[in-house]
Design a protein around this motif. Structure first.
Motif, short mmCIF file in Angstrom:
data_model
loop_
_atom_site.label_atom_id
_atom_site.label_comp_id
_atom_site.label_asym_id
_atom_site.label_seq_id
_atom_site.Cartn_x
_atom_site.Cartn_y
_atom_site.Cartn_z
N ARG A 1 46.96 30.11 47.21
CA ARG A 1 46.83 32.43 47.49
C ARG A 1 45.85 32.81 46.87
O ARG A 1 45.38 33.68 47.25
CB ARG A 1 48.07 32.18 49.04
CG ARG A 1 47.85 31.51 49.81
CD ARG A 1 49.22 31.17 50.73
NE ARG A 1 49.38 32.26 51.23
CZ ARG A 1 50.72 33.20 50.45
NH1 ARG A 1 51.55 32.05 49.80
NH2 ARG A 1 51.24 34.21 50.45
N HIS A 2 47.23 32.76 45.86
CA HIS A 2 47.46 33.39 45.52
C HIS A 2 45.61 33.91 44.41
O HIS A 2 45.61 35.91 43.07
CB HIS A 2 48.06 33.82 43.94
CG HIS A 2 48.11 33.18 42.78
ND1 HIS A 2 48.68 31.98 43.70
CD2 HIS A 2 48.01 33.57 41.29
CE1 HIS A 2 49.06 31.54 41.70
NE2 HIS A 2 48.26 32.18 40.94
N LYS A 3 45.33 32.97 44.37
CA LYS A 3 43.52 33.24 43.10
C LYS A 3 42.72 33.13 44.59
O LYS A 3 41.32 32.98 44.00
CB LYS A 3 43.46 31.58 42.37
CG LYS A 3 44.83 31.82 41.63
CD LYS A 3 43.75 32.25 40.92
CE LYS A 3 44.94 31.71 39.35
NZ LYS A 3 44.52 32.71 38.17
N ALA B 1 40.86 35.89 47.37
CA ALA B 1 40.88 37.54 47.55
C ALA B 1 39.07 37.34 48.62
O ALA B 1 38.24 37.14 48.64
CB ALA B 1 40.40 39.08 47.12
N ASN C 1 46.41 35.32 54.87
CA ASN C 1 47.41 35.05 54.01
C ASN C 1 47.35 35.02 52.87
O ASN C 1 47.34 33.84 51.64
CB ASN C 1 48.76 34.08 54.46
CG ASN C 1 49.64 34.40 54.14
OD1 ASN C 1 49.69 35.73 52.75
ND2 ASN C 1 50.73 34.07 54.22
N VAL C 2 46.30 34.96 52.08
CA VAL C 2 45.50 35.50 50.35
C VAL C 2 45.20 37.04 50.83
O VAL C 2 45.88 37.95 51.14
CB VAL C 2 44.30 34.83 50.14
CG1 VAL C 2 44.72 33.44 50.30
CG2 VAL C 2 43.07 35.45 50.79
N TYR C 3 44.92 37.65 49.32
CA TYR C 3 44.93 39.25 49.13
C TYR C 3 44.02 39.49 49.88
O TYR C 3 42.52 39.11 49.44
CB TYR C 3 44.35 39.04 47.51
CG TYR C 3 45.06 39.01 46.26
CD1 TYR C 3 45.87 40.14 46.21
CD2 TYR C 3 45.83 37.79 45.44
CE1 TYR C 3 47.40 40.07 45.38
CE2 TYR C 3 46.87 37.93 44.87
CZ TYR C 3 47.69 39.09 44.52
OH TYR C 3 48.52 38.87 43.85
N GLY C 4 44.33 40.92 50.69
CA GLY C 4 42.99 41.20 51.56
C GLY C 4 42.72 42.63 51.94
O GLY C 4 43.67 43.00 51.22
N ALA D 1 35.49 43.38 42.11
CA ALA D 1 36.82 42.47 41.44
C ALA D 1 36.82 41.08 40.35
O ALA D 1 37.16 40.61 39.58
CB ALA D 1 37.14 42.24 43.14
N ASN E 1 37.53 40.10 37.62
CA ASN E 1 38.44 39.19 36.91
C ASN E 1 37.79 37.89 37.38
O ASN E 1 37.85 37.42 38.76
CB ASN E 1 40.15 39.15 37.79
CG ASN E 1 40.69 37.90 38.18
OD1 ASN E 1 40.23 36.19 37.25
ND2 ASN E 1 42.74 37.65 38.36
N MET F 1 38.65 34.22 40.26
CA MET F 1 39.37 34.90 41.28
C MET F 1 38.54 34.09 42.37
O MET F 1 36.48 34.65 41.72
CB MET F 1 39.46 36.27 42.13
CG MET F 1 40.75 36.92 41.25
SD MET F 1 42.53 36.35 41.38
CE MET F 1 41.93 37.07 43.60
#
Lengths: 637, 320
Positions: free
Chosen positions: B40-42, B44, B60-63, B78, B82, B85
C-alpha cells in the motif's frame, strides 16, 4: 578629477555580438588584478541585433552598485556611441570604431523613435551634424578623450602580419578587440587579459587561441598608439578567496549545497539561467557518499512546473522551481494547494518589470504585493527577499529550512538586477548553511494522521513511499487524515492550525534573518531586495561628507516582522522608502503593519537598476528639505 | 500476508450518484492493486478535480487529490522524485482533455513509467452537465441549453499522436476486463493511457449503459447487439515488436484507424503498445547514471545538520 580606484567601463553592441563575453573577460581580468568588480548587463527582449550593453565598475574598495559616471567606453557599433557617449565623464575615454564616424542617426535602424527624437534635438541644440562625429565632437569639447581605432584595419594588418587571412573577416572578434583596446589604453598588464580569455572560452580551445592572438595584438596596438591616458590600472593586492559570480549562480549553488534535488521549470527571462546552470552541474559530489544529482526538468508551462515541484516535495525530496512574474501568476492556484496541504516547496522568483509581459528583460521589484497575496483564499506562506548575490546563496538554505520547518511554500524573491549582475564576493561557505528538515519522518509506527491537530500547528510529515505513513491530500478542506470535510467547526480548527504556523515562524525565525539594520539615524532608509546595493553605496558616499543615514533591510516580508521592525525604527525620525516600483509596495506593507507609512519615497520603475549616484542625489534633496514626498529616478539607457 | 481487495478500500463515504460508472473503475483499480500485490505504501493515486477527483480518497494507498487539469503534473513530479512508486493518475475527460490537454500532450512526449486513467463520460458532472471535450458535435445531453457546438477530441488518437506508449480503452461496467487492462497498463514500461467509457447516469442521457449495451439495437431475432467489442477478440495485435519505421507506422496507423470507430462498433482493449521507445527514466539515466538507485527522494543531503554536498570544485572554477 578621476578617481583611480573607482572606474566604470562600458561595452556596448548589438545583441549576439559578444557584449556579454567581452564584459566577462574584462571583469575577470580586473578581478584577477585584485579589484572588486560590480557589473550589470542591460538588454532588449531580442536575440540578435538590438542594443545591449554592460557596465563594469571596478574599485579597490567594496562596491555594491553601479554609478552614473562612465570612465571608459568601448564601442564597436554606432548605436553604442549614440546612446552612451553622454554618460562618459570629463577626462574619461571613448574607444570607438573610426570607420563609423560618418554614420547618421537615421542609418541606425535599431534606434527607437523616442530616443532618436531626443538625440536629434540634442545635436541640433549644439549645432552638430546628426552623425557619430557630431556626438563625439560634443564629448571632446567637454574634455572626453577620443581614441579612434579602425577595427577592420587592425584585423586586416594583424591577418597580414600573422599570415593568417582568416583573421581578416573575423568581425565576431570585435568584442574581444574592444576589451583588449581598453586594457591597452588602461595600461594594464596583458597576462590577466589572456588568462581570462582562456577561462571564458574554456570549452572552445580553438576559439580561445584565435581570440588570444587577436587580443594580444590589439592590446599592444592600443597601448602603443594611446600611451597617455591619465588613468592607468595597476594590479593591487588581491584578497584571497574571492569569487567572480554571475547573479543567478548564488541561488543555484545554494540549492546544490542545501540539498535541493528536484527542479522543474519553464523557460522565462531572467529566471531560466538558474535552472540551466543547475542542469549543467546536475551531478553533485557528496562527501563520503555516492554522487548525488539534481533532476532538472523543463516542463510545458509554469503550471506544470509548480505541480511537479509539489509532487516532488511530497516524496520528501527538497524541491523547488524558479520563475519570473508571468510564470508566477500561473503558479498561483497550485501555490494555494501547497498552502492548504502544507507542502514545503521553494519558488525562486526572479522578478522583472510587469505587468503582463511588461519590460521582459528589465529590472523591477513590483511583485511584492503579488507574492504576499498570491493565490485565492487564505493560506500561510513565507515571502523572503535577498539583497545581493552573496546573501542569496545563504538565503536559499534558509528558505528551504523555513519550508521544511513550517511546512509552507516559500517564495524567495530575487530580481533581474541581481540575475544579470557579475560581482566579486567572498567565497561561498557551505558550512555556514544548516539543514533542518523540521518534522519530516523517516519511520512511522502506529496510526498516522498527516494533518493531526497538534499544539504548535505543525504535524509530523510523512512522505510518499514511507511504510505506515499513508496520507491523503486534497485541495478541499480536509480532516486530520486529509479526507475532504466541509464541517464548519473542523474548518475553523484547520484554518487556525495552518495560520498559527505564521506566528510560530515569527517567534522562531532569528531576528537577524528577519531584517538587517545597517544603523539607525534620524533619517532612515527602509528597503528590500536588490535596492540594498545602491543604498549601501549611497549611504557610504554621504558618510564621507559626515552625513549619517540609517538603513533597515527587510528580508522577511511575509509574515511581516512588525514588532521587530517597529523596534528597529524606534529612533528614526524620517523614514525613506526606496524600491524599484511605482507604488512603493514596501511602504504599503509598512502602513498596514506599523500603522505608520514612510515620509519619503524614492522609486524607480524605468526597468533599469538604481545607481548609487542617483540615490545619493535624491537623499541629498531630502536632507536639504527640497524633496517632494515621492522622487522618481530615471538614470540609464 | 497477502493483501486482499478490502485492504485497498477506505472507509470514506462514497457520494457518487447511484449507478455511476465511477464505482466500477474504483473497484477495478482496487482489484488490480490487490492482484499485483503492490504494498500500500508503494502505490499512490493522484486525481484531478470533478467526480473522478474523489477517487483517491476511496483507495487505501497514498492519495493525492490535486487541481483541475493538473493531475499529470503532480503525478509526474512524484514519479520523477521517487521512481519506486507505482503511480496511477485519474481524472475526468474535461479535466484531462480540456483544461489539462497541454499536460496530456507533454506527458506523452516524456513517457514516464506511470498510468493515466480518464473517466470519460462526455459531460462535466459536478458542475451540472456541461459538454466535455469528448461529447460529439451536435449532441444535446439533457442539461445543455442547446446542442454541443464543438467537435470532439479523440482521446485514443490524441494519446497516440502525443507519444503515449500504451493506449487502451476499457468500459466501466466490464470491471474484470478493466482490471486486466489496468494491470497491463501498470506493468507497461512507459506511460500508459486508459480511456474508460463511463456512463454518467445523471447528465449524459445519450451514452448510457443501455446505449453501450445496444438496447436500441435489437435484431429480428430479438437479439441485442452491444456497441462495445474487444480488440483482442478480433486478432488485433497492438504491439510494436521491433525497432523499424514500417513496423512503427503500421501499428500507429492501425491504432488511429481503430480509434475512429464509434457509434455502432466501439473497440475496447489495447490499441497500441510500444516498449521500444525509451522511458523518460532511461533518458535521465543517460545523463545521471545512478538516478534509479539514488533518485531525489533517496539522496542523503546532510550529516548532523550540515550539507554533505561538496560544491568546492565548482567554486574553485569561479575563484579569481
Amino acid at each position: 578629477m578621476l578617481n583611480q580606484t573607482d572606474i566604470s567601463w562600458l561595452i556596448g553592441g548589438p545583441q549576439g555580438s559578444g557584449v556579454e563575453s567581452g564584459a566577462n573577460i574584462f571583469s575577470r581580468a580586473c578581478a584577477a588584478m585584485g579589484y572588486e568588480v560590480f557589473g550589470k548587463r542591460e538588454f532588449y527582449s531580442n536575440i540578435k541585433g538590438e542594443h545591449s550593453y554592460f557596465v563594469v565598475r571596478i574599485s579597490s574598495n567594496a562596491i555594491h552598485s553601479n554609478i552614473n559616471d562612465i570612465t571608459m567606453m568601448a564601442a564597436f557599433d554606432a548605436e553604442t556611441v549614440f546612446r552612451h557617449t553622454d554618460g562618459v565623464i570629463k577626462n574619461g575615454a571613448i574607444i570607438y570604431d573610426s570607420d563609423l564616424v560618418a554614420t547618421k542617426v537615421d542609418e541606425v535602424h535599431t534606434l527607437d523613435d523616442f530616443f532618436k527624437e531626443r538625440l536629434v534635438k540634442y545635436l541640433d541644440s549644439k549645432n552638430k551634424p546628426h552623425t557619430i562625429q557630431g556626438i563625439l565632437d560634443i564629448a571632446q569639447e567637454r574634455g572626453v578623450n577620443l581614441f579612434p581605432i579602425s577595427f577592420r584595419n587592425v584585423l586586416s594588418t594583424m591577418a597580414d602580419e600573422a599570415n593568417n587571412p582568416r583573421l581578416k573577416g573575423m568581425v565576431r572578434m570585435f568584442n574581444v578587440l574592444g576589451v583588449a583596446f581598453s586594457l591597452g589604453v588602461f595600461g594594464m598588464p596583458p597576462e590577466t587579459l589572456l588568462s581570462s580569455i582562456d577561462v571564458i572560452f574554456a570549452k572552445k580551445k580553438a576559439i580561445a587561441e584565435l581570440n588570444k592572438q587577436a587580443a594580444n595584438y590589439a592590446y599592444n596596438y592600443a597601448a602603443a598608439k594611446f600611451p597617455n591616458f591619465a588613468n592607468h590600472l595597476k594590479p593591487i593586492e588581491k584578497k584571497s578567496g574571492n569569487l567572480l559570480v554571475q547573479g543567478y549562480q548564488g541561488t543555484a549553488l545554494g540549492k546544490m549545497a542545501c540539498g535541493c534535488r528536484f527542479q522543474p521549470y519553464y523557460p522565462i527571462t531572467p529566471a531560466s539561467d538558474e535552472s540551466v546552470y543547475l542542469e549543467s552541474n546536475e551531478i553533485l559530489e557528496v562527501k563520503e557518499n555516492r554522487p548525488g544529482s539534481t533532476v532538472v526538468v523543463q516542463t510545458e508551462d509554469e503550471i506544470s512546473a509548480m505541480g511537479m515541484t509539489i509532487g516532488g516535495a511530497l516524496t520528501g525530496a527538497r524541491s523547488a522551481t524558479c520563475t519570473s512574474g508571468p510564470g508566477f501568476s500561473l503558479m498561483a492556484e497550485a501555490l494555494g494547494w501547497a498552502g492548504i496541504n502544507e507542502v514545503p516547496i521553494v519558488i525562486t522568483l526572479y522578478q522583472r518589470s510587469g505587468p503582463s509581459t511588461g519590460l521582459p528583460t528589465r529590472h523591477g521589484q513590483d511583485d511584492l504585493m503579488c507574492t504576499v497575496y498570491a493565490g485565492h483564499g487564505e493560506f500561510p506562506k513565507i515571502v523572503y527577499a535577498s539583497g545581493d548575490i552573496e546573501e542569496s546563496f545563504y538565503d536559499t538554505g534558509r528558505c528551504f529550512n523555513y519550508a521544511d520547518v513550517y511546512q509552507v511554500p516559500v517564495i524567495h524573491m530575487m530580481d533581474k538586477f541581481l540575475a544579470s549582475s557579475v560581482v566579486t564576493c567572498k567565497r561561498f561557505d557551505s558550512d555556514k548553511i544548516t539543514i533542518n528538515r523540521g518534522k519530516l519522518l523517516d519511520k512511522i509506527e502506529g496510526e498516522y494522521k498527516r494533518f493531526e491537530l497538534v499544539p504548535d500547528g505543525i504535524s509530523p510529515r510523512s512522505k510518499l513511499g514511507l511504510e505506515n505513513g499513508i496520507f491523503w491530500n486534497t485541495g478541499d478542506e480536509s480532516d486530520e487524515y486529509g479526507h475532504i470535510s466541509e464541517d464548519p467547526e473542523l474548518r475553523i480548527k484547520m484554518m487556525d492550525k495552518r495560520f498559527s504556523k505564521l506566528d510560530y515562524a515569527l517567534d522562531t525565525i532569528p531576528k537577524e534573518e528577519q531584517a538587517v539594520s545597517f544603523g539607525v539615524f534620524d533619517y532612515c532608509v527602509i528597503s528590500w531586495g536588490s535596492a540594498k546595493g545602491p543604498i549601501l553605496d549611497a549611504i557610504d558616499m554621504l558618510k564621507k561628507e559626515n552625513i549619517n543615514i540609517g538603513f533597515i533591510q527587510i528580508k522577511l516580508l511575509h509574515p511581516f516582522p512588525t514588532a521587530y521592525v517597529k523596534s528597529l525604527l524606534k529612533n528614526a525620525k524620517t523614514i525613506i522608502d526606496i524600491e524599484a516600483n511605482q507604488t512603493g509596495q514596501l511602504g504599503i506593507l509598512l502602513k498596514q503593519n506599523l500603522e505608520q507609512g514612510p515620509d519619503y519615497y524614492i522609486l524607480k520603475y524605468t526597468g533599469r537598476a538604481m545607481t548609487s549616484t542617483e540615490l545619493y542625489d535624491s537623499l541629498k534633496n531630502i536632507l536639504a528639505n527640497k524633496a517632494e514626498k515621492r522622487q522618481v529616478l530615471t538614470h540609464g539607457a | 500476508m497477502a493483501l486482499k481487495i478490502g485492504d485497498y478500500k477506505t472507509e470514506v463515504h462514497n457520494d457518487w450518484c447511484p449507478g455511476c460508472g465511477d464505482f466500477g473503475i474504483v473497484n477495478a483499480i482496487q482489484m488490480a492493486l490487490s492482484e499485483m500485490q503492490i504494498p500500500r505504501h508503494k502505490a499512490a493515486i493522484f486525481s484531478g478535480i470533478g467526480c473522478s477527483g474523489k477517487t483517491s480518497h476511496f483507495i487505501n494507498v497514498y492519495g493525492v487529490h490535486t487541481l483541475h487539469g493538473r493531475v499529470l503534473t503532480f503525478a509526474q513530479g512524484a514519479k520523477l522524485a521517487n521512481p519506486e512508486m507505482t503511480i496511477i493518475a485519474a481524472g475526468g475527460d474535461g479535466d484531462g482533455l480540456g483544461i489539462g490537454a497541454g499536460h496530456f500532450v507533454a506527458a506523452g512526449r516524456r513517457n514516464l513509467d506511470l498510468t493515466y486513467i480518464i473517466f470519460n463520460n462526455g459531460v462535466y458532472g459536478l458542475t451540472k452537465g456541461q459538454a466535455s471535450p469528448t461529447l460529439r458535435l451536435g449532441e444535446k445531453t439533457k442539461s445543455l441549453p442547446s446542442p454541443n457546438t464543438n467537435y470532439n477530441v479523440n482521446p485514443i488518437g490524441l494519446a497516440i499522436a502525443s507519444g503515449f506508449t500504451f493506449v487502451a480503452r476499457g468500459y466501466a461496467y466490464d470491471v474484470r476486463h478493466l482490471k486486466d487492462l489496468i494491470i497491463a497498463a501498470v506493468r507497461h514500461k512507459g506511460l500508459a493511457f486508459l480511456d474508460v467509457l463511463q456512463p454518467c447516469p445523471t447528465y449524459n442521457d445519450i451514452n448510457t449503459r443501455d446505449w453501450y449495451s445496444g438496447m436500441d439495437r435489437i435484431d429480428e431475432a430479438q437479439k441485442q447487439h452491444s456497441r462495445i467489442y474487444k480488440l483482442e477478440d478480433t486478432g488485433y495485435d497492438p504491439t510494436v515488436h521491433y525497432d523499424s519505421e514500417p513496423e512503427l507506422n503500421e501499428k500507429l496507423t492501425q491504432a488511429l484507424i481503430k480509434s475512429l470507430e464509434w457509434d455502432t462498433k466501439i473497440p475496447t482493449g489495447v490499441f497500441y503498445k510500444n516498449e521500444i521507445i525509451s522511458q523518460y527514466e532511461r533518458r535521465i539515466m543517460d545523463k545521471i547514471p545512478n538516478y534509479m538507485e539514488n533518485p531525489p527522494s533517496a539522496q542523503v543531503i546532510s550529516a548532523n545538520g550540515k550539507p554533505t554536498t561538496d560544491i568546492s570544485k565548482i567554486l574553485d572554477s569561479m575563484s579569481v
